[in-house]
Each structure stands twice: as C-alpha cells, then as structure tokens.
Design an enzyme around this catalytic site. Structure first.
Site: not given
Ligand code: AGP
Length: 611
Positions: A2, A27, A74, A100-101, A484, A488, A491, A507, A606
C-alpha cells in the site's frame, strides 16, 4: 504493498496528503482514506476507489487541519470495502492508524483484544494496531506505539495519530519501507519518496525496527527498545517520474529487482523455518478433499500459463497424480473431461483475464472445485473461485509480468509441498527440505541481481539485440522456463523468439539454426543434463551462438557454449525460481538496447479482459 503518507505543518494537511497519495497510487489503488487532526478530535474519511473519488467524498471538509495521515490500499487481508479501507480507528475513535504490510498473528491478537472488550469494525489485520495503541496509551503516543508493535509478527510500516496529541505523528517500520521528509517548520512521512518530492529532497530513510516521533517542529528517531538513534539526511537526486519507479528507468526493471521481497512476502507465514512444514491454513479445501484428489487441471493464459507448466512438474513429482496444464482460451472450448475428484487451479496475476474467468465458470458449472492463484484481492477470479491463495507480489505495473510469475511459482511449490505433507506421498524429510530451501530463494535471487551479474546479462543482451530471431531450449523443467524466457523477449524487444524442448530440435527446427543464431539453453536438471548437452552440441555444430544457463556445480557444460551463466546452487525442482531471472534481465536489456517502450509494449495490455 500500500501507499501511506503523513503530514504535520502549517499547510492544509488534506491537500498535501491527497497529492502525496496520488503519487503513490502505483503501490495500490483499490481504496483510500485520510485521518485529519482537528483540535481534540480526528476526522476519518475513507472508501473504495481511487484517490479522486476520495477527494470528491471529502469535498470541502478538513480545511482547518494541519496534520494528518493518509493511505491508498492494495488489499491483502479483507476485500476492498469502505470498512476495510484505511485509516482504522480505535474503539474510542481517538486513535487512527494507517499501515502497509502483513500482520501474521492478527487473529490471535484480535481474539485477545475482543476478550479485553475491544469491538472491531473491519476484516483487516491492520485494525488491531489501532486497538493495541488505544490499549497501551498512558498519555504518550510514542510509548503506546512502541508497545503495540512489540506484539506484531510480520511486516509493517505504520503511522498513528491521536486526537489529544495535536500535530504529533508517530511511525514505525519493519520489513516495509518508510521515509521521513524534512521541511521548514513542517515534516512529511511516506512509504516512498515520490510522495515527498514536491516538498523536499531531504529525507531520513527509516531502517528496519525503527520508529519516529514527528511534529511540525522536529523529528526524533528511536529503535524499538526506545533508545534514540541518529541518521544521515539523504539528499534525493531523482525527478518525480524517476522516483515513482524508485529511481529505475522502467517499472519492469524495478519489479525484477523487487523479486526477493515479493518472494519473501509470498512465503511469509506459510513455511516453518525449522520444520520446513508448509501451512495452507488459509485454504478452505479440507485435508479430506486434498487426500481424495484424483487429478489436477491448471488453467491460465500467457505467463501465468507458463507458471502452470512448472507447477505440473512439482505436483506430479510430489503427489503422484496426473496434472494437465491448459491454455484457458482452449480449455473453455474443448469440453474438458472433468470429474468430481478433480481440482481446477486457475492462475491469474490480475484476476480479471476473460479467458481464465470463463474457464473458472465452466469448471464450476461441471461441479468441480476451483482454486484460484491471484495477485489481486477482491478481483473477480478471487471472488468467484471456490478457494483462493494470493501471491503477495504487490502491484505489477509493467505489462511484462516478472515478480508475479515468480510468486506464482512459489505458491505452486507451496501447494505441491503442502498437499504432499497431507497425502503423505513420500518422505516427510524430502518435502521439508524443499520447504526450507524455498526460504533460501530470496537471498539466491539477490546474488543474481548483483551488479557483476547484471553486467554479464547486459553484455549478452547488447549482442542479442542485434538479432531478429532467437531460440530458447531446455528439457523437462528447463523447457517450461524456456517458454517464459521466449515470451518475455518477444513481448518487450519484438525479437521473434521460440522455445523448444531441446530433444525436439532435430525433428525440424534445427533447420533454422545457422551461423550466429542466438540459442539460450537452460541446463539445470541433473537427470537430463547429458541429453541437453548433446542437443547443445547439435546447435554448436551449426555455429549457433550459445548461452547456457545452469547451476553452479555443472561446470562440465563449460566447453559447449560461447557463454555460460551459473546460477546459485539449489534443488533441481526449484531451479525455475532462479533460472527465470537472468532470462527476464536479458529480455529487459535487449529491449532497452533496441529502444523499445518496455513498460507498455505495442499491441499489449496488462489485463486482457476481452476474449
Ligand atoms: C505476460 O508478461 C503478459 N502480460 C501476459 O501474457 C499475461 O501473463 C496474461 O495476459 C495473463 O494475465 P493474468 O495473469 O493477469 O491473467
């Protein structure tokens, strides 16, 4: 995580506090509130929603207040509601607290205080602080706060005000940040520097287990034993935008650097450091239901899905039951075969991803229990699931998920170890060892985030940034982390990257490996290390440019790559918690070299709340 603020001086406290909270909204932003000091009384105004909603609520009130505290939340304990918003009052309403905590022993303290006649208004852990201060107040706020926090197990940054103490604020911290801004005849308190910068660049950074008595005319620092402590004034050089990112050029790098804390907070109160035993007391799932589990389905999107792939290995190894990992957008249209003794685990940082939500609803329709792993208290997924376990990563602002992914892995390991203890599917000591090793992870990540190590990542990424294609390969858990790593890089740097099970290269994909093509090989799994090395040799034979990421002790890989990055030693099963970090850094530095808009990559959001 928070945001808290405090002000005492000659200016209108309401304005100063609201402005400071706006600077701390990164935050937490699910609810907010102020406590303004008026002669002999306190005025608390709070509620759900962002700061501007609070501003409307306060409207013309509070003009004549020159001291007060504020909070933007938060949620951790207690969903985002008006009652659970901070500040929290004592019974007599003469004391107000912002915090906060996470207070781990708040239930025991609440029972004791209720036994002493205290009446609670909220579901939060924080409110016990207001009642503890009230309980120990003998005319001195510093002493009452010192007594109150001495009972607290967990993390806290808190500020208290008292109706009878005028412009006097008292704050204390342990494991959560707190800074004090020094002004002319006025002083400021905040979780973080952005809230102060408009007023001063001279701050005291409160150390752990310290407290301060703050009035408009001065600041005194103490340790929790009550002894005075002295402190150098820290001169802040950052501009306001930089400060919000904690001095980092991007939220993504800040969030990568926050991972040791995020993992520590997510482990807090869930693993016994002595016995290594995992406590899943927050779950509604009964031991009986866990014992009768027949199959687990993990369903998620993007990075959360990749966390699920790691989770599968841990669950199958620990519980010896079948686990499927599904993309939520596929799961919901595949008419999955679910049975009553199955468990569906949905993973979502935001808790609002449409496909994951639909998968959750589908499973519930079929009468199957759904356990959610999410980072947002009060999110739709957390409210609709039958059960929920939270990652305590704090708000994740950058679109590319980093600290949330790592804390999702932590929770999946905690669940697999906790369920294994209950199902007794192996040696308890084996499970306990994994439990204890989880507690070492934050320090091991710190080692990876050290300057020398960062420089190594930066140098490699500078070269990688010149490529339009890259491959991540690995076997077993390393393949899961490779997925993963490639997401990264894709994206945020827009380099076309693919992850491949190392044994699959020959293959088909090996046709794409020509001289200088960058290949990042993950080799942390002892039982397939030799196999992985032979796949690396296939790449080497085609002049691929190879970086191997492995664990200290695997020096036999040295001659098979242009570069080798050694991670601190850890059990193979837990290696993804370390191996993901250099891949995040490589992607970050490659994107930075290519001048990409790292925190807000093109075409992405996001939280994907549409199908
Ligand atoms: C990951 O870096 C991306 N922002 C995206 O793949 C994300 O993981 C996916 O949209 C799932 O989001 P969520 O965990 O909020 O459900």
């Amino acid at each position: 995580m928070c945001g808290i603020v405090g002000y005492t001086g000659a200016q209108n406290a309401k304005e100063i506090l609201l402005e400071g909270l706006k600077k701390l909204e990164y935050r937490g932003y699910d609810s907010a509130g102020l406590a303004l000091v008026h002669p002999g009384t306190l005025k608390v105004v709070k509620g759900t929603g962002e700061i501007n909603k609070l501003e409307e609520k306060i409207n013309g009130d509070g003009k004549d207040s020159f001291a007060g505290i504020g909070h933007t939340r938060w949620a951790t304990h207690g969903r985002p509601t008006d009652e659970n918003a901070h500040p929290h009052y004592s019974c007599c309403q003469n004391f107000a607290i912002v915090h906060n905590g996470i207070i781990e022993n708040y239930q025991q303290l609440r029972q004791w205080l209720e036994g002493e006649g205290h009446k609670f208004r909220s579901e939060t852990d924080t409110e016990i602080l207001a009642h503890l201060v009230e309980h120990y107040y003998q005319g001195e706020l510093v002493e009452a706060v010192r007594q109150a926090v001495s009972f607290v197990e967990g993390s806290y940054a808190m500020v208290a005000v008292a109706a009878g103490e005028g412009d006097h604020l008292v704050c204390a911290r342990k494991d959560s940040p707190l800074v004090i801004g020094l002004g002319e005849e006025e002083n400021f308190i905040a979780s973080d520097i952005p809230a102060l910068l408009a007023h001063t660049r001279r701050v005291y950074i409160l150390e752990d287990e310290e407290m301060a008595s703050v009035t408009s005319s001065g600041v005194q620092l103490f340790n929790l034993q009550g002894d005075s402590v002295s402190r150098e004034v820290f001169e802040v050089k950052w501009d306001a935008v930089e400060a919000e990112r904690g001095g980092y050029p991007h939220f993504m790098l800040k969030e990568i650097m926050e991972q040791p804390t995020a993992v520590r907070e997510t482990l807090r109160g869930r693993v016994d450091a002595q016995t290594g035993e995992v406590s899943l007391s927050e779950l509604k799932l009964s031991s009986k239901e866990i014992e009768s589990l027949a199959k687990i389905h993990i369903v998620a999107c993007g990075t959360a899905y990749h966390a699920g792939v790691v989770g599968r290995y841990a669950f199958e190894k620990m519980l010896k039951i079948p686990v499927e990992v599904e993309l939520a957008s596929e799961f919901r249209y595949r008419e999955p075969l679910l049975s009553p003794h199955d468990l569906v685990i949905v993973i979502s940082q935001s808790g609002e991803t449409a496909d994951t939500l639909a998968a959750l609803r589908l499973a519930k329709q079929q009468g199957v229990k759904v356990l959610a792993i999410t980072n947002v208290v009060g999110s739709t997924v957390s409210r609709e699931a039958d059960d929920v376990i939270f990652t305590w990563a704090g708000p994740e602002i950058a679109v590319a998920s980093t600290k949330a992914y790592l804390t999702q892995l932590v929770v999946l390991y905690l669940l697999s170890i906790g369920f294994a203890f209950i199902r007794q599917t192996g040696e308890e000591e084996t499970f306990a060892t994994y439990g204890r090793s989880l507690l070492d992870i934050p320090d091991k990540i710190d080692q990876i985030l050290e300057t020398k190590s960062l420089q190594k990542m930066q140098d490699y990424a500078a070269k990688l940034a010149g490529s339009e294609n890259a491959f991540f390969i690995g076997r077993n858990l390393d393949f899961a982390v490779a997925m993963e790593g490639s997401l990264k890089l894709k994206e945020i740097s827009y380099i076309h990257a693919e992850a491949y099970a190392a044994g699959e290269l020959k293959h088909g994909t090996l046709a794409l490996i020509t001289s200088g093509v960058p290949v990042i090989a993950l080799a942390t799994q002892e039982h397939v290390l030799e196999k992985t090395i032979s796949n690396v040799q296939e790449v080497k034979a085609r002049d691929g440019d190879i970086l191997i990421v492995t664990l200290k002790g695997n020096e036999q890989v040295e001659n098979h790559a242009q570069q080798v990055y050694y991670l601190p030693e850890i059990e193979d099963l837990l290696a993804p918690l370390l191996a993901a970090v250099p891949l995040q850094l490589i992607s970050y530095y490659a994107a930075e070299t290519r001048g990409c808009p790292i925190d807000k990559p093109r075409n992405l959001a996001k939280s994907v709340t549409v199908e």
